[in-house]
Design an enzyme around this catalytic site. Structure first.
Site, short mmCIF file in Angstrom:
data_model
loop_
_atom_site.label_atom_id
_atom_site.label_comp_id
_atom_site.label_asym_id
_atom_site.label_seq_id
_atom_site.Cartn_x
_atom_site.Cartn_y
_atom_site.Cartn_z
N ASP A 244 -12.73 13.80 -2.49
CA ASP A 244 -12.42 12.83 -1.89
C ASP A 244 -14.22 11.74 -2.07
O ASP A 244 -14.54 12.81 -1.26
CB ASP A 244 -11.24 12.71 -1.33
CG ASP A 244 -11.09 10.61 -0.94
OD1 ASP A 244 -10.93 10.47 -1.56
OD2 ASP A 244 -11.46 10.99 -0.05
N GLU A 274 -14.85 12.02 -6.75
CA GLU A 274 -14.36 11.00 -6.98
C GLU A 274 -15.96 9.97 -6.70
O GLU A 274 -16.12 10.05 -5.32
CB GLU A 274 -13.40 10.48 -6.23
CG GLU A 274 -13.02 8.49 -5.65
CD GLU A 274 -12.64 8.38 -5.23
OE1 GLU A 274 -11.63 7.27 -4.66
OE2 GLU A 274 -12.92 9.30 -3.49
#
Ligand code: CA
Length: 503
Positions: A244, A274
């Site tokens: 993340d 990400e």
């Protein structure tokens, strides 16, 4: 990484993001994953990306990105509940094991950039940064209190005795005594008075995103996060990691951490970060910094799908891969049609209109390039209500894409062999041929964003005088090739057909 090759039989890898932002907070998602394991495997899904399993600051309502305790997988009475939004630790482990029993891998969501919901305040020395240019940090330092101490009282040292304090954090957005809001650089022993290097350069330096920003230059933090990676892989079968907020975390940290996971946990772990940026040059530069050890979501392609879906027949389909990561670095691109951030009412809202989704999914699932990831809300549908940018409440109903299971199965059965792109002078009709192999069949994919259309294709004498049908059943006619294997493969307006051998 995109395929597993056993003998002549190739298994195409396919991911699913098994949640969306508004997945109901009823503790049932882990159980749904367990129940669906066999169906997903039969469909052709090989890996399931689960949402963050750790306890968030908003407890049983947390999507998981407000990470509080990485070691609380729904086991301890913290932040108002034992279970997370998705269920208990036991239900999580049962789901991952059920998936593994069906040959499906579990991808763990790793939330390392920040922590929220500290247990105690501490005295810290901070300097205010310009929120619009974080490289401008005021010379004036002042004492204040910040929520930076994480003791996890209900867990009481089980699994890890590590206590997070102000030495583990580089920034906060809120201090007390004196009370102030903004972006504050915390002075710690490791930071040299600066934000971390090797982060995205939006806002000058995008190290700080939210909450208490983790200080990766603290060696004790590095060791604790490596320990957590080894620990989580002992709790449940882990096929890989989704990282993340990578643009807010120094690239050198993930280069080190992913390398450690490959050495200590799983050499062939599937790792996707990400890094939400549409510019392929930025993504290429990041991949270099992490020694190309991981993959990235193809943001540019998702934006391309969004624009095409809003342009009806005015979009030139031949340009749909221009500037995308999958075109530039196919082995490092995870291709998506939507996710929890792009869905309506979310911060990065760039939804793909329903009529275009079968087309977009065909373009990521049937092509050789890229590792496709389908979205829970597209497979199961989603109903929710939230406040929009206009301040008003909105009801959103995202229908399930009825042909998505067939599209995923088509990848498993027919996305084989060499590929020929069908992109000629027609901007409104493109396609591709997968020529198949000796062991596995191919297909002809035809797409139109205008009226009824089609492509004339030469498949060669080996496929001469054969009959083809539309696997998606959008067309109920048959196509017959001549002796040379030539035929015209039709497609309805605004639709996709996947032509496969009828027998
Ligand atoms: Ca950061």
């Amino acid at each position: 990484m995109l395929h597993c090759n056993t003998g002549g039989h190739v298994t195409n890898r396919t991911l699913i993001q098994f949640f969306h932002w508004y997945t109901p907070a009823d503790g049932s998602l882990w159980s749904q994953a367990r129940r669906e394991a066999q169906r997903l495997a039969d469909m052709g899904v090989t890996d399931v990306w689960l949402p963050p399993a750790c306890k968030g600051a908003s407890g049983g309502h947390s999507v998981g990105y407000d990470a509080y305790d990485l070691f609380d997988l729904g086991e301890f009475d913290q932040k108002g509940s034992v279970a997370t939004k998705y269920g208990t630790r036991d239900e999580l482990i049962a789901a991952a094991k059920a998936l593994a029993d069906c040959g499906v891998g579990t991808i763990v969501d790793v939330v390392f950039n920040h922590k929220m919901g500290a247990d105690e305040r501490e005295q810290v020395t901070v300097r205010r940064a310009n929120a619009d240019d974080r490289t401008e940090i005021e010379d004036h330092a002042f004492e204040a209190h910040a929520w930076t101490k994480f003791t996890f009282p209900a867990r009481a040292g089980q699994y890890s005795r590590f206590i997070w304090d102000a030495q583990c954090f580089g920034g906060v957005d809120h201090v007390e005594d004196p009370d102030a809001e903004g972006v504050f650089k915390i002075e710690n022993e490791h930071d040299l008075g600066t934000w971390s290097e090797e982060v995205d350069d939006e806002l000058g330096n995008f190290d700080y995103l939210m909450g208490a920003d983790i200080e990766f230059r603290n060696p004790a933090v590095q060791e604790e996060l490596k320990y957590w990676g080894r620990w989580i892989a002992e709790q449940l079968p882990v096929a890989g990691f989704r990282l993340d907020a990578a643009k807010h975390i120094p690239a050198w940290f993930f280069r080190d951490w992913v390398g450690h996971m490959r050495d200590a946990v799983k050499n062939d772990a599937l790792v996707v970060a990400e890094y939400w940026h549409p510019d392929e040059d930025v993504l290429k530069s990041y991949l270099e910094k992490v020694d190309h050890q991981l993959m990235l979501f193809d943001v540019a392609l998702q934006h391309s799908f969004h624009h095409a879906s809003r342009s009806d027949s005015n979009f030139d389909l031949r340009t749909i891969f221009d500037g995308t990561l999958v075109a530039a670095m196919p082995d490092h691109a995870v291709t998506i049609v939507g996710n929890h951030d792009t869905q309506p009412l979310q911060a990065l809202e760039t939804p793909v209109e329903p009529w275009f989704k079968p087309i977009a999914y065909a373009l990521i699932l049937l092509r050789e390039q890229g590792l496709p990831c389908i979205f829970h809300a597209d497979l199961y549908g989603a109903d929710y209500r939230d406040t929009g940018d206009d301040g008003n409440e909105h009801d959103v109903n995202l229908p399930a894409i009825g042909c998505l299971p067939a599209l995923v199965e088509a990848r498993k059965r027919f996305a084989h062999g060499p590929q020929t792109d069908l992109m000629d002078e027609d901007p409104g009709c493109i396609g591709l041929v997968r020529h198949g192999t000796a062991e596995q069949p191919g297909c002809v994919v035809v797409i139109s964003n205008g009226g009824d259309n089609g492509k004339s294709v030469v498949l060669g004498p080996d496929l001469g005088s054969r009959t083809f049908r539309d696997w998606l059943m959008h067309r109920d006619d048959m196509v017959k090739t001549d002796e040379a294997g030539c035929a015209h493969f039709p497609v309805n307006g605004g639709s996709v057909s996947i032509w496969v051998l009828a027998d």
